[in-house]
Enzyme design. Structure first.
Site, PDB file in Angstrom:
ATOM      1  CG  ASP A 174      -8.350 172.500  47.562  1.00  0.00           C
ATOM      2  OD1 ASP A 174      -9.186 173.343  47.467  1.00  0.00           O
ATOM      3  OD2 ASP A 174      -8.537 171.099  46.588  1.00  0.00           O
TER       4      ASP A 174
ATOM      5  CG  ASP B  74     -13.922 169.884  46.868  1.00  0.00           C
ATOM      6  OD1 ASP B  74     -14.939 169.432  48.013  1.00  0.00           O
ATOM      7  OD2 ASP B  74     -14.279 171.265  46.852  1.00  0.00           O
TER       8      ASP B  74
END
Length: 217
Positions: free
Chosen positions: A10, A12
């Site tokens: 991922d 963020d």
């Protein structure tokens, strides 16, 4: 037993410490349309696509000053500005990528953020060449916690989902990885290190630096 052949990061809160900056941008922009927003509200929709975040909160407390699209674009501009100004790589990002590459794993990125923000982050952190596949959920039919983005990423890597490892910081992301039948590493923010809801992940860590201590095969 399936062995890991690919690692999907991922963005963020995993490769860049942007979750506090997202909260700052959301609070700033929602307050501008008269919505008394807070840190706690931010965490409810963490990991969702920006358009879904705006739609969710508009349904809770509609505003009149700006359209949903205008608010969405204002938040995107603000968070991009903040990330370019003071965004920093999460501790252990570069060493973890090097570690997985040394083991021959394919490396990919799958984020709920817009393509423009992904490009800004990867350029800032000088990581544009490290990922074989880079995907945004921006224009997909579904965002996290739906597994679509992870399934699409596995297909593009030509790796079975069960042979993929997902690294996530949000509960929505963890759910998406599990729904895709992938192994999931959860590295939530410090305040959620002992949150029992993250026990659904295969591994719960406090930092990317711990990845090298685990035998994922």
């Amino acid at each position: 037993m399936n062995s890991i052949k690919a690692v999907i990061y991922d963005m963020d809160g995993v490769i860049i410490n942007s979750e506090p900056l997202w909260r700052e941008a959301l609070i700033h922009c929602f307050n501008q349309v008269g919505f008394d927003f807070s840190q706690d509200k931010c965490r409810i929709t963490q990991g969702m696509r920006l358009m879904e975040v705006v739609e969710y909160w508009y349904a809770q407390q509609p505003w009149k000053e700006k359209s949903l699209e205008e608010v969405e674009q204002a938040i995107l501009r603000k968070v991009t500005e903040l990330i370019l100004e003071k965004g920093e790589a999460m501790e252990g990002v570069y060493t973890s990528i090097n570690y997985f590459q040394s083991k021959g794993y394919k490396i990919a990125l799958a984020s709920s953020s817009a393509n423009s923000l992904i490009n800004a982050v990867l350029n800032k952190l000088e990581l544009t060449q490290e990922f074989e596949v880079i995907n945004s959920a921006e224009h997909l039919s579904f965002g996290k916690p739906h597994p679509e983005i992870f399934i699409k990423t596995a297909q593009q890597l030509n790796i079975k989902p069960v042979d993929c490892l997902v690294i996530e910081d949000s509960f929505h992301g963890v759910l998406a990885g599990k729904a895709a039948l992938m192994k999931v590493v959860a590295i939530p923010e410090e305040e959620n290190h002992n949150n029992p809801k993250f026990s659904i992940a295969n591994y719960n860590l406090k930092s990317l630096k711990e990845l090298e201590t685990i035998d994922f095969d």
